[in-house]
Design a protein around this motif. Structure first.
Motif, short mmCIF file in Angstrom:
data_model
loop_
_atom_site.label_atom_id
_atom_site.label_comp_id
_atom_site.label_asym_id
_atom_site.label_seq_id
_atom_site.Cartn_x
_atom_site.Cartn_y
_atom_site.Cartn_z
N TYR A 137 0.84 -1.20 0.00
CA TYR A 137 0.00 0.00 0.00
C TYR A 137 0.87 1.25 0.00
CZ TYR A 137 -2.73 3.77 2.14
OH TYR A 137 -3.29 4.98 2.43
N LEU A 138 1.94 1.23 0.78
CA LEU A 138 2.83 2.38 0.88
C LEU A 138 3.46 2.72 -0.47
CD1 LEU A 138 3.91 4.35 3.05
CD2 LEU A 138 5.85 2.78 3.36
N GLY A 139 3.60 1.70 -1.32
CA GLY A 139 4.17 1.93 -2.65
C GLY A 139 3.41 2.97 -3.46
N ILE A 140 2.12 3.14 -3.19
CA ILE A 140 1.33 4.17 -3.87
C ILE A 140 1.89 5.54 -3.51
CG2 ILE A 140 -0.96 5.18 -4.14
CD1 ILE A 140 -2.14 2.47 -3.32
N GLU A 141 2.04 5.80 -2.22
CA GLU A 141 2.56 7.08 -1.77
C GLU A 141 4.01 7.30 -2.20
OE1 GLU A 141 1.76 7.80 2.40
OE2 GLU A 141 0.07 6.43 2.32
N MET A 142 4.74 6.22 -2.35
CA MET A 142 6.14 6.31 -2.74
C MET A 142 6.31 6.58 -4.23
SD MET A 142 7.41 3.08 -0.41
CE MET A 142 9.17 3.18 -0.64
N GLY A 143 5.20 6.65 -4.97
CA GLY A 143 5.24 6.96 -6.39
C GLY A 143 5.70 5.81 -7.26
N LEU A 144 5.55 4.57 -6.76
CA LEU A 144 6.06 3.41 -7.49
C LEU A 144 5.01 2.75 -8.38
CD1 LEU A 144 8.04 1.90 -4.49
CD2 LEU A 144 9.02 3.00 -6.52
#
Length: 608
Positions: free
Chosen positions: A476-483
């Motif tokens: 989920y954090l990958g969304i915020e990380m721009g990945l």
């Protein structure tokens, strides 16, 4: 070791000071506040002494576990968990330490050790509850088996050292214990037949070729011979010759006959007595057993019916999001047709095993570049990407993670299953890497091992809901990380999340609602683009280890709930890096203990 864990280190330092300064507290002119602090220090040290002794006792009782946590003094022992002597010793150990920790005054402990206390008490209590169910009658399956563990240890690339003559002799002794264990497996499985506590037939059919693949005519062809292929140059020629002969003799005259005998037992006696039902509800007292396993793996008290309903809601939500991706990329057709295209068209797959591994190496670099923006606590250990070994690739999961050596001598390992390239689409690379490696399992497990100032049991214990929940949160954090700017990579994220949502439905369906294996397979085929081979392996995994698959989504949803709570209460004072540090710097925690820690952190931040 790491230097990030100031709070945890202080807890231990205070305990030691309590010992050193005990005589000073007798001074009648001492400040009353000093007396209070000293009492807390003394309580801390009493607790630490107790759990440190527990860790010594538990690693002695479980020597294979000791090896994996970097304790080498038991490397010559296998540790037969099926004997009556072992089961009695385990019960006495759990009872003794649960009683001992309950006798302590929790309120006198420092905040960090109160968390540790709760974790320890929870763990011992759940272990004692688990003893009520006859797990010993089903000691192996196609997914988890000490046979696989022993082969991995023999590779020389895992926790078992092969550097000295003593190391090689230790392995011979451990192999003797393993051979004896194979005989006890038969005894326990025969008791299971008598008690009608047996594996489903299809799982036994999967196990038979696994064992047959280990049967060889010559010792030199055995995977257990691998240490001889890696004899270090530091050994003398005489030592090498003696070790080689000893390994050849043991494998040829002891190991192969034992494996042959057990394979024949599986193919003959056990297979014909395997059960036709697919779920745990087909076992005596199976529904109660399954509810316990669900509680154990999720570290919650959620009824399995509630878990099933959560899964249905999540599946519906993710399907809707997947359909939006279909529209975004301009695919003309239905969502099932989109699934079919993504699962079959050559453009979505790697052309070779080497290209597949390279794809994950490149993802590692992309992810590493942005990690410092989201974490102020990162592991000292690195990780490497490797293909799953050939001997287990047919039945292994699509990917897995093995923790680094505790002493720093070996990095973590991110295993990719290259057996079926069509089960490893390009669009799944980012999310799988986030989950298994950084900042998923690699961060959580490596950081846990590197913690200072916490009891050893806390560094090396694990709870599925926390560890798998964190890994799914990392996706989920990958969304915020721009990945996930590429919609296909975002679809991969949704696909993996869908797998975890479907698990809530399918696992509970199989074990609590009477679903058949075929019904579970069809449900997953209808709701995801997973390869057929992956779906079959997944369903059979749930059949073998009920409840484990529930931990991912339950854990992730709790972490997201706590993050939202922190953001709402702290507003502009919310620091995402600090939130992540709170989750990562106490080890793996039961859900209730994790919630307690975050709530206390929120209260502290609100005052600052």
């Amino acid at each position: 070791m790491k230097t990030h864990y100031i709070a945890a280190s202080l807890a231990l330092m205070l305990g030691l000071q309590g010992c050193d300064n005990s005589s000073r507290t007798e001074n009648h002119t001492a400040n009353p506040a000093t007396k209070t602090v000293s009492a807390e220090q003394s309580a801390d040290q009493t607790y630490l002494n107790l759990v440190d002794q527990y860790f010594k006792d538990v690693t002695k009782l479980n020597p294979m576990y000791a090896t994996f946590v970097g304790i080498d003094e038991h490397n010559d022992r296998f540790g037969n968990g099926l004997t009556e002597a072992y089961l009695k010793a385990r019960h006495e150990l759990n009872t003794k330490y649960l009683d001992a920790v309950k006798a302590l005054d929790r309120d006198k402990l420092s905040d960090s050790l109160q968390l540790s206390f709760d974790m320890f008490a929870y763990d011992k209590n759940m272990a004692l509850i688990g003893e009520k169910f006859p797990e010993r009658f089903i000691p192996i399956n196609q997914f988890y088996s000490p046979v696989i563990t022993m082969i991995q240890l023999a590779s020389g690339e895992s926790a078992q050292p092969f550097k000295t003559v003593a190391d090689y002799n230790n392995w011979l002794s451990r192999m003797d214990g393993f051979i004896a264990w194979l005989g006890d497996v038969k005894l326990r499985m025969n008791q299971g037949i008598e008690s009608k506590v047996v594996l489903p037939r299809v799982l036994v059919e999967r196990m038979i070729p696994q064992f047959k693949s280990q049967l060889v005519q010559n010792a030199e062809d055995s995977l257990f011979y691998t240490p001889i292929r890696k004899l270090p140059d530091t050994l003398s020629d005489k030592d090498k010759q003696e070790i080689t002969l000893a390994y050849q003799t043991q494998i040829q005259s002891k190991l192969m006959p034992a494996l042959q005998d057990f394979t024949e037992y599986l193919e003959g006696t056990y297979l014909e007595n395997a059960r036709g039902s697919d779920g745990w509800s087909g076992l005596p007292n199976g529904k109660a057993w399954y509810q316990h396993l669900a509680n154990h793996h999720t570290t919650t008290k959620m009824p399995v019916d509630e878990i099933h309903q959560v899964g249905l809601v999540e599946v519906k939500r993710i399907l809707s999001e997947m359909d939006r991706v279909r529209e975004q990329v301009g695919f003309v057709g239905t969502l099932p047709q989109f699934f079919e295209a993504l699962s079959s068209e050559e453009q979505y797959f790697f052309e070779s095993k080497e290209a597949l591994i390279q794809g994950y190496m490149e993802a590692k670099q992309r992810i590493n570049a942005v990690l410092p923006d989201y974490f102020n606590v990162m592991p000292k250990a690195d990780y490497v990407v490797k293909p799953v070994e050939s001997f287990r690739e047919k039945s292994a999961a699509g990917a897995s993670y093995e923790s680094p050596a505790v002493d720093g001598s070996r990095p973590g390992i991110f295993y990719i299953n290259t057996y079926n390239l069509k089960a490893q689409p390009k669009w799944g690379v980012t999310t799988l890497s986030l989950h298994e490696a950084a900042p998923g399992h690699h961060f959580q497990i490596a950081i846990k091992q590197e913690l200072q100032g916490v009891p050893e049991f806390q560094r090396f214990s694990g709870y599925n809901a926390f560890e798998e929940g964190w890994a799914l949160y990392a996706e989920y954090l990958g969304i915020e990380m721009g990945l996930f700017k590429d919609p296909y990579q975002y679809f991969g994220k949704l696909s993996d999340e869908m797998l975890r949502a479907m698990r809530l439905v399918v696992d509970t369906g199989l074990h609590a609602k009477g679903w058949s294996r075929e019904q579970a397979i069809q449900y997953m085929m209808d709701n995801s683009p997973l390869a057929d081979s992956d779906i079959v392996a997944e369903v059979e995994r749930y059949m073998a280890i009920p409840g484990q698959a529930l931990s991912y989504k339950v854990g992730q949803l709790k972490i997201l709930e706590l993050r939202e709570r922190a953001e709402n209460k702290l507003g502009d004072n919310f620091d995402l890096k600090d939130f992540h540090a709170q989750l990562l710097t106490s080890g793996s925690l039961p859900m209730a203990v994790m919630e307690q820690k975050i709530d206390r952190w929120i209260a502290q931040q609100s005052k600052s």
